[in-house]
Write an enzyme that holds these catalytic residues in place. Structure first.
Site, short mmCIF file in Angstrom:
data_model
loop_
_atom_site.label_atom_id
_atom_site.label_comp_id
_atom_site.label_asym_id
_atom_site.label_seq_id
_atom_site.Cartn_x
_atom_site.Cartn_y
_atom_site.Cartn_z
N SER A 143 0.81 -1.04 0.03
CA SER A 143 0.01 0.04 0.02
C SER A 143 0.88 1.20 0.12
O SER A 143 1.94 1.43 0.71
CB SER A 143 -0.73 -0.02 1.26
N LYS A 169 -1.21 -0.77 -4.36
CA LYS A 169 -2.51 -0.09 -3.81
C LYS A 169 -1.96 1.34 -3.74
O LYS A 169 -1.11 1.69 -2.91
CB LYS A 169 -3.12 -0.73 -2.68
N LYS A 171 -3.16 4.96 -2.52
CA LYS A 171 -4.07 5.69 -1.72
C LYS A 171 -4.48 7.16 -2.50
O LYS A 171 -3.51 7.70 -3.11
CB LYS A 171 -3.28 6.42 -0.34
N ASP A 196 -7.63 2.98 -3.05
CA ASP A 196 -8.09 3.15 -1.74
C ASP A 196 -8.53 4.54 -1.25
O ASP A 196 -7.55 5.22 -1.28
CB ASP A 196 -7.39 2.35 -0.77
N GLU A 221 -11.31 0.91 -3.60
CA GLU A 221 -11.81 0.46 -2.36
C GLU A 221 -12.22 1.79 -1.46
O GLU A 221 -11.71 2.89 -1.57
CB GLU A 221 -10.43 0.31 -1.40
N ASP A 246 -13.97 -1.58 3.10
CA ASP A 246 -13.11 -1.83 4.01
C ASP A 246 -13.88 -1.07 5.25
O ASP A 246 -14.64 -2.11 6.11
CB ASP A 246 -11.89 -1.05 3.87
N LYS A 270 -10.16 -7.23 7.64
CA LYS A 270 -9.15 -6.55 8.66
C LYS A 270 -9.83 -7.51 10.10
O LYS A 270 -10.71 -7.16 10.49
CB LYS A 270 -9.30 -5.10 8.77
N GLY A 298 -4.52 -4.53 5.95
CA GLY A 298 -3.40 -4.15 6.94
C GLY A 298 -3.63 -2.94 7.77
O GLY A 298 -4.15 -2.02 7.29
#
Ligand code: NPQ
Ligand code: MG
Length: 377
Positions: A143, A169, A171, A196, A221, A246, A270, A298
């Protein structure tokens, strides 16, 4: 629950450790920039064995409403008294003893997962085995946080690709989305890529999210509000790319509700956010039954939480790479050993020894510990 998980143990002692670990690099998301990563570690003692669990809280109520102090309070006043001195036959027993506690999933998960680790150790099996996991290596990705400029972001992605990460991934947040994704996609046309938003958008931003559909992303996400299902269910049919939830999935019930109304086509599991390994298994099974893939999220875990995530990701429906990077991604020195290292094929090896497969180093724990308390039966 498999028969092998039945193994009565008396919980003789529980310890809480509030630690604050310096991150190897600051990590920025749409909810803020983290420089250190505080968390609460839970140790449960029985018959000379110790099981460890991690409460994946952060520096404030940014990702979740829980904090160090809410986790500590709920553990001390309600969760620890529910198990201390008790004969616990299985992790399901712990879940049953916590059933009156509403909310506080991260606090519940820390203690429940410590009992899972203890029981795996007592039975001489790995945590993955106790969870009915099936893999000996788990596919993982990395990430990548928000950077001050696009150049820096591209350098970071290049570094992780060179390290061997096969899935990235990014952000995103308003103003750091389509341009960034386009630049990464142009430089790495075949890289498995996902984004995400950590809730940074509203339905009025749907045109931006529809633009992201052009970049062959594995998933998008949590674009919308942290408790939303309805707006996500409105957006999903407008996209080719699967939405993944998420923050909105805080229990197996939320997972079922989301799938019932078509709010997503993938779920990020998670253990902290959903309240422990038992709930995580339930979400896994529910999604498996409906043909919905899951992956392990994570929370910048230490090797204790990382080992828990690796064990969970061995379940068969964890078919997408997890946000379970090698230990060195986040920390120069962890409080537990051995470190997880990235293997060829962008995978981590699953420890096969009894329990979690990592051991906490007391001196390292003491060096980053801000508070400690213990309760004996
Ligand atoms: C996510 N994690 O998928 C989270 C967000 C996140 C690896 O992207 C402290 C506690 C810091 C919780 C940083 C990743 C955190 C945190 C990020 C959660 O949304
Ligand atoms: Mg997320």
């Amino acid at each position: 629950m498999t028969e092998g998980t039945e193994h009565p143990m008396q919980i003789e002692r529980v310890e809480l450790h509030y630690v604050d670990m310096p991150l190897a690099h600051p990590f920025e998301t749409s909810f803020g920039r983290e420089v250190t990563r505080p968390c609460v570690l839970v140790a449960v003692h029985s018959g000379g064995l110790i099981g460890w669990g991690e409460c994946a809280v952060g520096s404030g109520p940014w990702f979740s409403s829980e904090t160090i102090e809410t986790a500590w309070h709920v553990l001390r006043e309600f969760l620890i008294p529910a198990v201390l001195g008790q004969d616990i036959a299985s992790p399901a027993d712990v879940v049953a003893r916590f059933h009156r506690v509403r909310g506080h999933p991260i606090a519940r998960a820390g203690l429940e997962n410590a009992v899972w680790a203890l029981m795996a150790q007592a039975q001489g099996v790995s945590l993955a085995r106790l969870l009915d996991g099936e893999r000996d290596r788990v596919p993982v990705g990395v990430s990548v946080g928000i950077e001050p400029a696009l150049d820096a972001l591209l350098d970071r992605v290049a570094q992780h690709v060179d390290e061997g990460y096969g899935r990235v991934k990014l952000k995103i947040k308003p103003g750091w989305d389509v341009g960034v994704v386009r630049a990464v996609r142009e430089r790495w046309p075949d890289l498995p890529l996902q984004v995400d938003a950590n809730c940074a958008y509203t339905p009025a931003d749907a045109p931006i999210l529809r633009e992201l559909d052009a970049f062959d992303l594995l998933l998008i996400e949590q674009p919308f509000h942290h408790e939303d299902l309805v707006d996500h269910a409105w957006l999903q049919p407008q996209l080719r790319t699967p939405l993944c939830l998420d923050e909105s999935i805080r229990s197996p019930e939320h997972a079922r509700w989301a799938l019932e109304i078509g709010a997503c086509r993938v779920i990020n599991v998670k253990v902290g956010r959903v309240g422990g390994l038992t709930a995580a298994q339930e979400i896994h099974d529910l999604c498996a039954g409906r043909g919905v893939p899951v992956w392990c999220g994570g929370m910048l875990e230490t090797n204790v939480g990382r080992a828990t995530n690796v064990a969970l990701a061995t379940l068969p429906n964890f078919t997408l790479p997890g946000d379970i990077s090698a230990s060195a991604r986040y920390y120069r020195e962890d409080i537990a050993e051995p470190n997880f290292v990235l293997n060829p094929g962008s995978a981590l090896s699953v420890p096969d020894g009894p329990g979690l497969g990592v051991r906490v180093i007391p001196e390292r724990l003491a060096a980053v510990r801000l508070r400690h308390q213990a309760w004996n039966s």
